[in-house]
Scaffold this motif. Sequence first.
Motif, PDB file in Angstrom:
ATOM      1  N   ASN A   2       3.377  -4.653  -9.038  1.00 49.67           N
ATOM      2  CA  ASN A   2       4.137  -3.512  -9.536  1.00 49.67           C
ATOM      3  C   ASN A   2       5.562  -3.522  -9.032  1.00 49.67           C
ATOM      4  O   ASN A   2       6.456  -2.942  -9.645  1.00 49.67           O
ATOM      5  CB  ASN A   2       3.478  -2.195  -9.128  1.00 49.67           C
ATOM      6  N   PHE A  32      -2.118  -5.691  -6.605  1.00 50.00           N
ATOM      7  CA  PHE A  32      -1.650  -4.656  -7.533  1.00 50.00           C
ATOM      8  C   PHE A  32      -0.284  -4.092  -7.141  1.00 50.00           C
ATOM      9  O   PHE A  32       0.624  -4.006  -7.964  1.00 50.00           O
ATOM     10  CB  PHE A  32      -2.694  -3.538  -7.607  1.00 50.00           C
ATOM     11  N   GLY A  33      -0.141  -3.741  -5.872  1.00 52.05           N
ATOM     12  CA  GLY A  33       1.127  -3.176  -5.395  1.00 52.05           C
ATOM     13  C   GLY A  33       2.286  -4.145  -5.540  1.00 52.05           C
ATOM     14  O   GLY A  33       3.286  -3.832  -6.202  1.00 52.05           O
ATOM     15  N   GLN A  72      -2.528   5.490  -6.911  1.00 48.40           N
ATOM     16  CA  GLN A  72      -2.032   4.293  -7.599  1.00 48.40           C
ATOM     17  C   GLN A  72      -0.517   4.365  -7.773  1.00 48.40           C
ATOM     18  O   GLN A  72       0.160   3.340  -7.738  1.00 48.40           O
ATOM     19  CB  GLN A  72      -2.701   4.111  -8.972  1.00 48.40           C
ATOM     20  N   MET A  73       0.021   5.567  -7.931  1.00 49.51           N
ATOM     21  CA  MET A  73       1.475   5.691  -8.008  1.00 49.51           C
ATOM     22  C   MET A  73       2.103   5.287  -6.687  1.00 49.51           C
ATOM     23  O   MET A  73       3.180   4.714  -6.653  1.00 49.51           O
ATOM     24  CB  MET A  73       1.871   7.119  -8.369  1.00 49.51           C
ATOM     25  N   ALA A  74       1.412   5.600  -5.591  1.00 53.52           N
ATOM     26  CA  ALA A  74       1.921   5.195  -4.280  1.00 53.52           C
ATOM     27  C   ALA A  74       1.957   3.678  -4.179  1.00 53.52           C
ATOM     28  O   ALA A  74       2.700   3.116  -3.388  1.00 53.52           O
ATOM     29  CB  ALA A  74       1.050   5.780  -3.170  1.00 53.52           C
ATOM     30  N   ARG A  75       1.137   3.008  -4.987  1.00 56.11           N
ATOM     31  CA  ARG A  75       1.167   1.549  -5.006  1.00 56.11           C
ATOM     32  C   ARG A  75       2.037   1.042  -6.147  1.00 56.11           C
ATOM     33  O   ARG A  75       1.909  -0.099  -6.580  1.00 56.11           O
ATOM     34  CB  ARG A  75      -0.240   1.002  -5.167  1.00 56.11           C
ATOM     35  N   GLY A  76       2.864   1.899  -6.671  1.00 56.69           N
ATOM     36  CA  GLY A  76       3.847   1.462  -7.661  1.00 56.69           C
ATOM     37  C   GLY A  76       3.370   1.506  -9.100  1.00 56.69           C
ATOM     38  O   GLY A  76       4.053   1.023  -9.990  1.00 56.69           O
ATOM     39  N   ALA A  77       2.180   2.071  -9.354  1.00 55.76           N
ATOM     40  CA  ALA A  77       1.709   2.152 -10.731  1.00 55.76           C
ATOM     41  C   ALA A  77       2.603   3.093 -11.524  1.00 55.76           C
ATOM     42  O   ALA A  77       3.172   4.021 -10.982  1.00 55.76           O
ATOM     43  CB  ALA A  77       0.273   2.655 -10.770  1.00 55.76           C
ATOM     44  N   MET A 114       2.696  -4.333   0.092  1.00 58.05           N
ATOM     45  CA  MET A 114       3.993  -3.965  -0.467  1.00 58.05           C
ATOM     46  C   MET A 114       5.077  -4.034   0.611  1.00 58.05           C
ATOM     47  O   MET A 114       6.245  -3.794   0.319  1.00 58.05           O
ATOM     48  CB  MET A 114       3.931  -2.559  -1.058  1.00 58.05           C
ATOM     49  N   VAL A 139      -5.510  -6.179  -4.001  1.00 51.19           N
ATOM     50  CA  VAL A 139      -4.406  -6.095  -3.050  1.00 51.19           C
ATOM     51  C   VAL A 139      -3.098  -6.522  -3.713  1.00 51.19           C
ATOM     52  O   VAL A 139      -2.025  -6.050  -3.346  1.00 51.19           O
ATOM     53  CB  VAL A 139      -4.717  -6.949  -1.797  1.00 51.19           C
ATOM     54  N   ARG A 198       8.789   4.654  -3.143  1.00 48.91           N
ATOM     55  CA  ARG A 198       7.359   4.457  -2.908  1.00 48.91           C
ATOM     56  C   ARG A 198       7.043   3.056  -2.421  1.00 48.91           C
ATOM     57  O   ARG A 198       6.027   2.845  -1.770  1.00 48.91           O
ATOM     58  CB  ARG A 198       6.574   4.761  -4.187  1.00 48.91           C
ATOM     59  N   GLY A 200      -3.924  -3.117   0.550  1.00 40.86           N
ATOM     60  CA  GLY A 200      -3.255  -2.928  -0.734  1.00 40.86           C
ATOM     61  C   GLY A 200      -1.903  -2.268  -0.587  1.00 40.86           C
ATOM     62  O   GLY A 200      -0.985  -2.537  -1.350  1.00 40.86           O
TER      63      GLY A 200
END
Lengths: 273, 283
Positions: free
Chosen positions: B111, B107-108, A182-187, B160, B105, B82, B156
């Motif tokens: 963020n 979510f990224g 999830q951090m890789a997705r910016g969380a 980004m 999808v 990231r 997902g």
Amino acid sequence: MIKDITLGQYYPADSILHKLDPRVKLVATLVFIVSLFLVKTWVGYVVATLFLALVIRMSRVPFSFMVRGLKAIIMLLMITVVFNLFLTPGNRVLVSFWKFQITDEGLRTAAFMAVRLIYLIIGSSVMTLTTTPNDLTDGMEKGLGPLKKLHVPVHEMAMIMAIALRFIPILMEETDKIMKAQMARGADFETGNLVQKAKSLVPLLVPLFISAFRRANDLAMAMEARCYHGGEGRTKMKPLRYESRDFKAYGVLGLYLCAVIAVRVLGNYVRLI
Amino acid sequence: MSLKAEHINYIYSAGTAYEIAALRDINFEIPDGQFLGLIGHTGSGKSTLVQHLNGLIKATGGQLYFNGEDIYREGYSMRELRSQVGLVFQYPEHQLFEVDVLSDVCFGPLNQGMSKEAAKERARAALRMVGLGEEYESRSPFELSGGQKRRVAIAGVLAMEPQVLILDEPTAGLDPRGRDEILDQLAALHREKKITVILVSHSMEDVARYVERIIVMNQGKILYDGEPREVFRHYEELEQVGLAAPQVTYIMHALKASGLDVDENATTIREARETILQAFRKE
């Protein structure tokens, strides 16, 4: 990331303590904990400290590992010390300010409580660091065996414990993995206020729960596929058997307990500090 | 625009009984738009290495540069990194959590600070890229098939719009058809979007058809780094470290040994067919 929890973490080493029968270690831990509540004097603590130091030395586990478990109780420790320090009534007031006062009795209780808590954690850490979770539950099952006659499901309880312990590292690894994904997705799990932080946990907790249930399901299936049907008639590949070193260990333990009781009883007659 | 690693070292659980050197002196440079295969058998350090590339793991030694900037320098925004270097983990479907596919999808992009509408747009585009149509958008990700879930998870990261896309074993546990579909879609994506794609795998066969360059890892070190045909020339050594060259390589070497004048560097079936036909024509 979250690998600070030592409880239930085995440290492989080649020592007498590692080789001892888990029942001995369980009993010893229990005796040590009880002994901590028996001692009331400085001398008693010296005896406990010597015993603990001896055990730690024999375990060949680096001391830093023992202390790691303390991180988890640091808050509890602080609260205990502070409350005991300020709120214990006593004869001699050492420091006094506003509504609070530190008495000699308070200082004494706070110090004893702190030492007691620290030794409690270190004592049980010694056991979990030198005994694999499997051995531990084996020891428990065998040690509590007589209770089966009273229809206590000893085997089932041991199995539940073994599985729970086994899953701690797996779930921690899984948490780490999902967190990273999830951090890789910016969380972002670190910044924000309490509400934001709680919200940011959803992307972590939902997959974690799903995976825990999936794993539980798979394990149940795998156990059934191998004809698991409870403890009835089940034999062990390596049954626990006491050896001479185990009796020696019981001997040392007995001596320690005697020493602690002696100090306690003598303390009643001779006022040591 | 590139990724450059200089003397990267990484030690797991440093200072404990479980200490393992996972990476040892890793050096490489990946130019923009390259399609790269990172190969190694289980435990060779390839997954650890890719987690360095987007800053999830910090190297215990060495430097890493993204677009010429040292990512370990103070104040470097890991979040920015990231969102530029997208990493799809192994079994990415395990990270799905939302009530429907589209929100997951999104979510990224959300963020990244995008508006809801813009994020949805990105998400839709990403879902198209992985071959999932509109009808999937409102379904729960948990009721999809394994292959579909995986594509949602890949979408997902794609949503980004990263410049570098890293996929850790994207085909693990998929059937041959699902595997080919995902790899074909990745190849198409690489062609159209001109992004850098790093494909982590233990299967030479999968990788040989798509990539321009292969890095082979063994015991935390880079063993070979070059074009597929160069790397496969070492097929005997590859076998010794628990890997294998594509079957074509073996056949070509056997043919060559039996006296047929073929190019033993052919790595795909098409190349093999041509060189065999040529050899026969010559005879």
